[in-house]
Design a protein around this motif. Structure first.
Motif, mmCIF file in Angstrom:
data_model
loop_
_atom_site.group_PDB
_atom_site.id
_atom_site.type_symbol
_atom_site.label_atom_id
_atom_site.label_comp_id
_atom_site.label_asym_id
_atom_site.label_seq_id
_atom_site.Cartn_x
_atom_site.Cartn_y
_atom_site.Cartn_z
ATOM 1 N N GLN A 53 0.826 -1.195 0.000
ATOM 2 C CA GLN A 53 0.000 0.000 0.000
ATOM 3 C C GLN A 53 0.866 1.254 0.000
ATOM 4 N N ASN A 54 0.593 2.141 -0.953
ATOM 5 C CA ASN A 54 1.259 3.439 -0.978
ATOM 6 C C ASN A 54 0.751 4.266 0.197
ATOM 7 N N GLU A 55 1.672 4.729 1.026
ATOM 8 C CA GLU A 55 1.265 5.443 2.235
ATOM 9 C C GLU A 55 0.697 6.828 1.936
ATOM 10 N N HIS A 56 0.852 7.317 0.687
ATOM 11 C CA HIS A 56 0.324 8.627 0.309
ATOM 12 C C HIS A 56 -1.005 8.512 -0.450
ATOM 13 N N ASP A 57 -1.666 7.400 -0.317
ATOM 14 C CA ASP A 57 -2.918 7.102 -1.023
ATOM 15 C C ASP A 57 -4.058 7.118 0.003
ATOM 16 N N ASP A 58 -5.214 7.699 -0.374
ATOM 17 C CA ASP A 58 -6.343 7.686 0.567
ATOM 18 C C ASP A 58 -6.849 6.275 0.841
ATOM 19 N N HIS A 59 -6.355 5.283 0.074
ATOM 20 C CA HIS A 59 -6.734 3.888 0.323
ATOM 21 C C HIS A 59 -6.259 3.390 1.696
ATOM 22 N N VAL A 60 -5.269 4.057 2.276
ATOM 23 C CA VAL A 60 -4.821 3.648 3.615
ATOM 24 C C VAL A 60 -5.986 3.707 4.587
ATOM 25 N N GLU A 61 -6.708 4.827 4.585
ATOM 26 C CA GLU A 61 -7.836 5.010 5.500
ATOM 27 C C GLU A 61 -9.096 4.320 4.996
ATOM 28 N N LEU A 62 -9.352 4.429 3.683
ATOM 29 C CA LEU A 62 -10.640 4.011 3.137
ATOM 30 C C LEU A 62 -10.711 2.534 2.779
ATOM 31 N N GLN A 63 -9.565 1.887 2.562
ATOM 32 C CA GLN A 63 -9.570 0.500 2.098
ATOM 33 C C GLN A 63 -8.762 -0.425 3.017
ATOM 34 N N LEU A 64 -7.510 -0.073 3.282
ATOM 35 C CA LEU A 64 -6.653 -0.932 4.100
ATOM 36 C C LEU A 64 -7.187 -1.094 5.520
ATOM 37 N N LYS A 65 -7.482 -0.012 6.180
ATOM 38 C CA LYS A 65 -7.876 -0.093 7.588
ATOM 39 C C LYS A 65 -9.165 -0.887 7.799
ATOM 40 N N PRO A 66 -10.196 -0.724 6.956
ATOM 41 C CA PRO A 66 -11.388 -1.569 7.143
ATOM 42 C C PRO A 66 -11.107 -3.054 6.960
ATOM 43 N N LEU A 67 -10.232 -3.419 6.002
ATOM 44 C CA LEU A 67 -9.906 -4.832 5.820
ATOM 45 C C LEU A 67 -9.099 -5.351 7.007
ATOM 46 N N ALA A 68 -8.139 -4.556 7.469
ATOM 47 C CA ALA A 68 -7.326 -4.980 8.612
ATOM 48 C C ALA A 68 -8.203 -5.231 9.835
ATOM 49 N N GLU A 69 -9.191 -4.379 10.029
ATOM 50 C CA GLU A 69 -10.109 -4.567 11.159
ATOM 51 C C GLU A 69 -10.902 -5.862 11.007
#
Length: 284
Positions: free
Chosen positions: A212-228
């Motif tokens: 995951q690119n750390e400068h992408d809004d996917h960190v909050e919108l995609q990665l974090k929900p899956l990690a949870e």
């Protein structure tokens, strides 16, 4: 066959094979080449290299650029695919629907429900090749597909995938729901994407290597929900089932360079199969 979008099969420089889905499922051998499965209004195209390996590389492409449209079939992954594995690159059938459809997340459409159609096709391919495991790879929407179609024994290597379609730019979703499923209005498109396009409803299986690119809004919108959902950390690390790589690859929705992706995939192949043996393998 004629489609409402531009096609170009010759650019892949492969022998071409065209079948109905039933004819394909009845095959007794699988040569290398460009395969088209005819669903009428769309087709499922696959670029196949049969090496008789015990593991297959499945590559799923990202969305087509909003600025340029390439002819279909459209494939990505040839630079990343390891030469030790069988290679199967897949073109999303939804790209055949209309010029406005640049992405379909390999979820299919009213002519070809890919969630139903693709798993047995992949099983058939591996059976004909003698393969038992898969490494599934993809960037962005292709990464979403790699996660969706992985089994317990597989490894998925994904770059900036979409986990929740309704958290993505909805202007990219609407053409697919309109031309793919006949749902033109915003509200019903949203409800449909919410129902069919949330990976948390069917959490990914197998080992996941999530880049995951750390400068992408996917960190909050995609990665974090899956990690949870998976109960894993959003800090870089590897617990055996989930490996998270956070990188600085540019501003926005940018994947790592292909050489970095090659390295990541190569490490996973080594983990799955061990190092190549013999003089020529060491020489390479």
């Amino acid at each position: 066959m004629s489609f409402p979008v531009e096609t170009d099969y010759r650019r892949w420089r492969q022998k071409q094979y065209r079948y109905t889905p039933d004819e394909f499922m009845a095959l007794e051998r699988l040569p290398s080449g460009l395969f088209m499965l005819d669903y009428g209004a769309v087709e499922l195209a696959m670029l196949i290299r049969n090496r008789g390996a015990s593991t297959s590389f499945y590559g799923f492409h990202a969305a087509q650029s909003p600025l340029t449209r390439q002819p279909v079939p459209y494939f990505q992954g040839r630079k990343v695919a390891p030469k030790r594995l069988n290679q199967i690159l897949i073109s999303d059938p939804s790209l055949y629907l209309h010029d406005d459809v640049r992405v379909g997340w390999f979820l299919g459409n009213k002519h070809c429900d890919l969630q139903t159609e693709l798993p047995p096709i992949m099983d058939k391919i591996d059976a004909l090749m003698g393969a038992e495991r898969r490494l599934l790879w993809g960037n962005s929407a292709g990464g979403t597909a790699a996660l969706r179609y992985a089994r317990e024994q597989d490894v998925s290597v994904v770059m900036n995938p979409q986990i929740i379609l309704t958290n993505f730019t909805f202007g990219r979703v609407r053409p697919w729901t309109q031309h793919g499923w006949g749902i033109p209005d915003h509200d019903n498109s949203w409800f449909f994407a919410e129902k069919i396009g949330d990976l948390r409803n069917t959490p990914p299986k197998g080992r996941i290597v999530y880049c995951q690119n750390e400068h992408d809004d996917h960190v909050e919108l995609q990665l974090k929900p899956l990690a949870e959902t998976l109960g894993v950390s959003t800090e870089p690390g590897d617990d055996g089932r989930f490996k998270l790589i956070l990188g600085d690859w540019g501003k926005g929705h940018i994947p790592p360079p292909s050489e970095i992706q090659q390295q990541i995939v190569g490490e996973e192949v080594e983990r799955m199969l061990g190092k190549p043996k013999g003089f020529w393998a060491r020489f390479r």
